[in-house]
Each structure stands twice: as C-alpha cells, then as structure tokens.
Design a protein around this motif. Structure first.
Motif, PDB file in Angstrom:
ATOM      1  N   LEU A 102       0.837  -1.195   0.000  1.00  0.00           N
ATOM      2  CA  LEU A 102       0.000   0.000   0.000  1.00  0.00           C
ATOM      3  C   LEU A 102       0.879   1.254   0.000  1.00  0.00           C
ATOM      4  CD1 LEU A 102      -2.998   0.940   0.246  1.00  0.00           C
ATOM      5  CD2 LEU A 102      -2.574   1.155   2.716  1.00  0.00           C
ATOM      6  N   ILE A 103       0.600   2.158  -0.914  1.00  0.00           N
ATOM      7  CA  ILE A 103       1.355   3.410  -0.995  1.00  0.00           C
ATOM      8  C   ILE A 103       0.790   4.389   0.033  1.00  0.00           C
ATOM      9  CG2 ILE A 103       2.052   5.325  -2.488  1.00  0.00           C
ATOM     10  CD1 ILE A 103       1.606   3.439  -4.875  1.00  0.00           C
ATOM     11  N   VAL A 104       1.640   4.831   0.947  1.00  0.00           N
ATOM     12  CA  VAL A 104       1.200   5.685   2.055  1.00  0.00           C
ATOM     13  C   VAL A 104       2.224   6.787   2.302  1.00  0.00           C
ATOM     14  CG1 VAL A 104      -0.065   3.816   3.195  1.00  0.00           C
ATOM     15  CG2 VAL A 104       2.346   4.229   3.778  1.00  0.00           C
ATOM     16  N   ASP A 105       1.839   7.715   3.152  1.00  0.00           N
ATOM     17  CA  ASP A 105       2.775   8.737   3.629  1.00  0.00           C
ATOM     18  C   ASP A 105       3.420   8.222   4.912  1.00  0.00           C
ATOM     19  OD1 ASP A 105       2.283  10.733   1.652  1.00  0.00           O
ATOM     20  OD2 ASP A 105       0.373  11.179   2.631  1.00  0.00           O
ATOM     21  N   ILE A 106       4.729   8.034   4.874  1.00  0.00           N
ATOM     22  CA  ILE A 106       5.474   7.587   6.047  1.00  0.00           C
ATOM     23  C   ILE A 106       6.036   8.826   6.743  1.00  0.00           C
ATOM     24  CG2 ILE A 106       7.400   6.186   6.879  1.00  0.00           C
ATOM     25  CD1 ILE A 106       7.098   4.454   4.388  1.00  0.00           C
ATOM     26  N   PRO A 107       5.719   9.027   8.021  1.00  0.00           N
ATOM     27  CA  PRO A 107       6.164  10.252   8.696  1.00  0.00           C
ATOM     28  C   PRO A 107       7.671  10.286   8.936  1.00  0.00           C
ATOM     29  CG  PRO A 107       5.088   8.784  10.249  1.00  0.00           C
ATOM     30  CD  PRO A 107       4.894   8.181   8.890  1.00  0.00           C
ATOM     31  N   ALA A 108       8.173  11.476   9.194  1.00  0.00           N
ATOM     32  CA  ALA A 108       9.589  11.638   9.529  1.00  0.00           C
ATOM     33  C   ALA A 108       9.891  10.897  10.827  1.00  0.00           C
ATOM     34  CB  ALA A 108       9.923  13.116   9.668  1.00  0.00           C
ATOM     35  N   PHE A 109      11.140  10.464  10.957  1.00  0.00           N
ATOM     36  CA  PHE A 109      11.529   9.666  12.125  1.00  0.00           C
ATOM     37  C   PHE A 109      12.904  10.141  12.576  1.00  0.00           C
ATOM     38  CE2 PHE A 109      12.562   5.435  14.152  1.00  0.00           C
ATOM     39  CZ  PHE A 109      11.502   5.438  15.054  1.00  0.00           C
ATOM     40  N   GLU A 110      12.928  10.879  13.663  1.00  0.00           N
ATOM     41  CA  GLU A 110      14.152  11.533  14.127  1.00  0.00           C
ATOM     42  C   GLU A 110      15.263  10.551  14.474  1.00  0.00           C
ATOM     43  OE1 GLU A 110      15.567  14.735  17.583  1.00  0.00           O
ATOM     44  OE2 GLU A 110      13.448  14.214  17.333  1.00  0.00           O
ATOM     45  N   LYS A 111      14.898   9.372  14.992  1.00  0.00           N
ATOM     46  CA  LYS A 111      15.915   8.419  15.447  1.00  0.00           C
ATOM     47  C   LYS A 111      16.849   7.977  14.331  1.00  0.00           C
ATOM     48  CE  LYS A 111      12.760   6.527  18.928  1.00  0.00           C
ATOM     49  NZ  LYS A 111      11.945   5.336  19.300  1.00  0.00           N
ATOM     50  N   ALA A 124       8.289   1.017   5.868  1.00  0.00           N
ATOM     51  CA  ALA A 124       8.356   1.866   7.062  1.00  0.00           C
ATOM     52  C   ALA A 124       9.228   1.251   8.140  1.00  0.00           C
ATOM     53  CB  ALA A 124       6.950   2.122   7.597  1.00  0.00           C
ATOM     54  N   MET A 125       9.094  -0.047   8.352  1.00  0.00           N
ATOM     55  CA  MET A 125       9.906  -0.700   9.369  1.00  0.00           C
ATOM     56  C   MET A 125      11.397  -0.568   9.040  1.00  0.00           C
ATOM     57  SD  MET A 125       9.637  -4.586  10.895  1.00  0.00           S
ATOM     58  CE  MET A 125       8.339  -4.185  12.066  1.00  0.00           C
ATOM     59  N   GLY A 126      11.725  -0.682   7.768  1.00  0.00           N
ATOM     60  CA  GLY A 126      13.120  -0.521   7.351  1.00  0.00           C
ATOM     61  C   GLY A 126      13.632   0.880   7.590  1.00  0.00           C
ATOM     62  N   TYR A 127      12.835   1.890   7.225  1.00  0.00           N
ATOM     63  CA  TYR A 127      13.244   3.282   7.427  1.00  0.00           C
ATOM     64  C   TYR A 127      13.441   3.614   8.909  1.00  0.00           C
ATOM     65  CZ  TYR A 127      12.087   4.355   2.540  1.00  0.00           C
ATOM     66  OH  TYR A 127      12.054   4.383   1.166  1.00  0.00           O
ATOM     67  N   GLY A 128      12.746   2.895   9.771  1.00  0.00           N
ATOM     68  CA  GLY A 128      12.854   3.199  11.196  1.00  0.00           C
ATOM     69  C   GLY A 128      13.805   2.321  11.966  1.00  0.00           C
ATOM     70  N   SER A 129      14.461   1.370  11.303  1.00  0.00           N
ATOM     71  CA  SER A 129      15.197   0.333  12.032  1.00  0.00           C
ATOM     72  C   SER A 129      16.695   0.591  12.209  1.00  0.00           C
ATOM     73  CB  SER A 129      15.019  -1.016  11.321  1.00  0.00           C
ATOM     74  OG  SER A 129      15.656  -0.990  10.049  1.00  0.00           O
ATOM     75  N   ALA A 130      17.277   1.485  11.423  1.00  0.00           N
ATOM     76  CA  ALA A 130      18.734   1.661  11.455  1.00  0.00           C
ATOM     77  C   ALA A 130      19.206   2.180  12.817  1.00  0.00           C
ATOM     78  CB  ALA A 130      19.169   2.617  10.353  1.00  0.00           C
ATOM     79  N   VAL A 131      20.236   1.517  13.372  1.00  0.00           N
ATOM     80  CA  VAL A 131      20.779   1.931  14.667  1.00  0.00           C
ATOM     81  C   VAL A 131      22.267   2.249  14.579  1.00  0.00           C
ATOM     82  CG1 VAL A 131      19.049   0.701  16.031  1.00  0.00           C
ATOM     83  CG2 VAL A 131      21.137  -0.497  15.311  1.00  0.00           C
TER      84      VAL A 131
END
Length: 364
Positions: A102-111, A124-131
C-alpha cells in the motif's frame, strides 16, 4: 491474531493433573516471563512511560506484525500487517489486513534521520530500524511502522503491539500437532517442494534480484479442508504469486489461518493435554515480542478470556493496483476505506459492516 493467540495460551488455567487451577501469580511467573517484552511504540525513548490502566477495558486496537527472520545487518520488512479492533464490550474481534504494498505517507523519524516520504508501507519498518554501524533493530522499526499505520487509519495510539517471527508460526503449529483449516483456492508454492524442502534457485538470482528465482517441483495446496503441518501452514499463508488477487488473497489466507490457529489452540486436544499445552505456551513465548501497554500477557489473557475463534470477524479492505505507464507501483485503497477507519475510531465497526457486508471476508 498474534496478540490474541498469545492471550489464548496465557488464559488457559486448567493444566495440572486433577484439573487444579493454576493461580494467576504462577502463570505470570511461568509464561509472562517467557514472552519477550519490549517498548514497541518508542515511549521510553521519548522519555514518556505509558501508564497502564488499572485494568484493560475496550475499545482496543492492537497492531500485529509478522516478519521474516533476518540478520541484524539486514533491513527488516513487515511481511504482514494486521490490526485487531476489539469493541468496548470485548465481545468480538475484527481483524483487517493492511496491504504490504500500500502506498502511504510515512512520517519523519528523528531516530534514523528519515525525512518522511511516500512509499510502500512495508518499507516503514526498514526506514525506522537503522541503529548505526550497518545494524538494524526490528523493535525500533516497529515504532515507525506503528506511526505510519496510525497516520493511515487515524488511530492515535495502539493499546498493544506484537511482532511475530514467521518461523514462530511453524513452532507453534507443530507444538499443537498441526492445524485444521479450509483452503479456499488452489495454491502452488513459490518457495517449497512437495516434501517441504526449499526449491532450488537460479544462480543469477541468488541475491533475490529476480521476481521468481526458483525452479523445480512445487508444493501444492488444493481446495478443501486439511490438517496441515507447521511447514505447510507457514508456506501456504506466504504465497501470493500466481493468485488472482495477489496479496489480497494472501491477506485473506493469513486471516483464515489465524482464526483456525486460535480454534486449534482452544480445542480439548490442546487445553486438556498438559504436555502439549506446555509446548505450545513455550513456542509462543519464543516467537513473540510483546508490548501490552503496561500490562503483561497474562493480564491480556484474562481480559480477553471470553473471546473464541467464532467471535473473530475477518475484514477485507477494498483496493486496487496502481499502474503508471504500464509499471506496477503498489496498491491503493478505495475511498470507502476512510469510512471504515472512521468506524474503527468511533467503535462502530459492527454498524459499518451491517451497511457494508462486502467488507466481510466470506471465504472462511
């Protein structure tokens, strides 16, 4: 429903010889401790500790995500995204799947420094997972995915969240001795041979650069009702290639499997067999990462103890493929989905599906 399954396993009390009831305190010590509990919604990192309610009351919204096991150096992807809505009286569970493309708007993620953008929701999970140092954390990735699903549905805050490792499917089903479910269409496996072993890959596709990298004989699942082994159940619910509605068919199969799995877990064959029940509970504990919003899994078990598989209504969100200049770009939901999400937020799902019976998955 992953969280519901976890709750099902925890709420079964009649497990010792002679039918004695295990106390809640013993259950907490034995099984709640076996389930990995993490802050999936980023509350601790944000400096806010979510206060648990004195007890668990509806309406409730639970985010359930299935992931393939991956190394910490690989970007995690959410292969299955399901929301369970439980109304105020806790009498029903409505499950709806969010298409992975599904094409969606993924919000910004400061982390992670992600600036936000429009993409397929399973990214989205990928964009938020980098540590850092090329490593990824699926728990941190869940946080951004939850925010993305929240933006899509308008659900401001989920009451609980669950990550299920897809290999956990197999372990739980095998511990139960298999699961009986109805297969509603003929399906051929992209991944496995009839004996359950992996199909060979073309060498040039070893890096997953090809859409269909496999060759050789395929496991097949025919229409009808069957008792499936763990590897068969897992393989069946992963298939989407070659199906008339692709991922929409797969979503339906995953929902059907969840319902069948819940029914099997509550069957006398499991709940009156202490040895088998113990194996199922342990397998569930190893397969799950759980965030109960301040409550442990046994608290949730008791809150949802009256729900059964027949109380689960499977919802299909209407959508279609987005094709631009002949190229597939992803999926888009029909406009009526916004009204469904509004009904979820208002705890009026029953009224909505009465007016829109086409939203009910009838192939169960």
């Amino acid at each position: 429903m992953w969280a519901r399954l976890c709750a099902i396993f925890g709420c079964v009390l009649m497990v010792v010889s002679g039918g004695a009831i295990i106390t809640q305190q013993v259950l907490v010590a034995r099984y709640a401790g076996a389930v990995e509990t993490q802050d999936l919604f980023g509350n601790a990192a944000a400096g806010a500790t979510k206060e648990a309610k004195s007890d668990i009351k509806g309406p409730l919204n639970i985010l359930l995500v299935g992931v393939d096991p991956r190394r910490e150096t690989q970007t995690p992807l959410s292969d299955s995204i399901i929301v369970a809505h439980i109304p105020k009286d806790l009498s029903q569970a409505y499950l709806f799947s969010v298409p992975r493309d599904l094409i969606v708007d993924i919000p910004a993620f400061e982390k992670t420094g992600f600036k936000g953008g429009r993409a397929k929701i399973n990214a989205a999970m990928g964009y938020g997972s980098a540590v850092g140092n090329g490593k990824h954390d699926v728990v941190q990735g869940f946080d951004l995915l939850a925010k993305t699903v929240g933006r899509l549905t308008g659900i401001a805050e989920f009451d609980a969240g669950v990550i299920l490792n897809f290999n956990g499917f197999k372990a739980i089903v095998d511990a139960m001795g298999g699961v009986t479910m109805t297969i509603d269409q003929n399906v051929k496996s992209e991944h496995l041979q009839p004996n359950g072993k992996p199909r060979p890959r073309y060498e040039r596709c070893a890096d997953n650069s090809c859409a269909h990298p496999y060759y050789g004989p395929q496991a097949e699942y025919k229409k009808g009702t069957y008792h499936l082994q763990g590897w068969q159940a897992l393989d069946y619910v992963r298939q989407r290639y070659g199906l008339p509605r692709g991922d929409y068919d797969r979503q339906r199969h995953q929902q059907q499997f969840i319902k069948a799995m819940a029914k099997q877990a509550l069957s006398k064959d499991v709940v009156t067999n202490p040895a088998k029940l113990d194996k199922v509970l342990k397998a569930a504990g190893k397969a799950l990462i759980f965030d109960g919003g301040g409550h442990n899994v046994v608290d949730w078990a008791f809150a949802l103890k009256n729900l059964r598989s027949d109380d689960m209504t499977l919802i299909k969100l209407p959508g279609n493929s987005v094709i631009v200049d002949g190229d597939y770009r992803g999926e888009a939901l029909e406009d009526s989905a916004a009204d469904f999400f509004k009904a979820v937020r208002a705890d009026q799902v029953q009224s909505f599906i009465f007016r829109h019976p086409e939203y009910i998955n009838t192939n169960v």
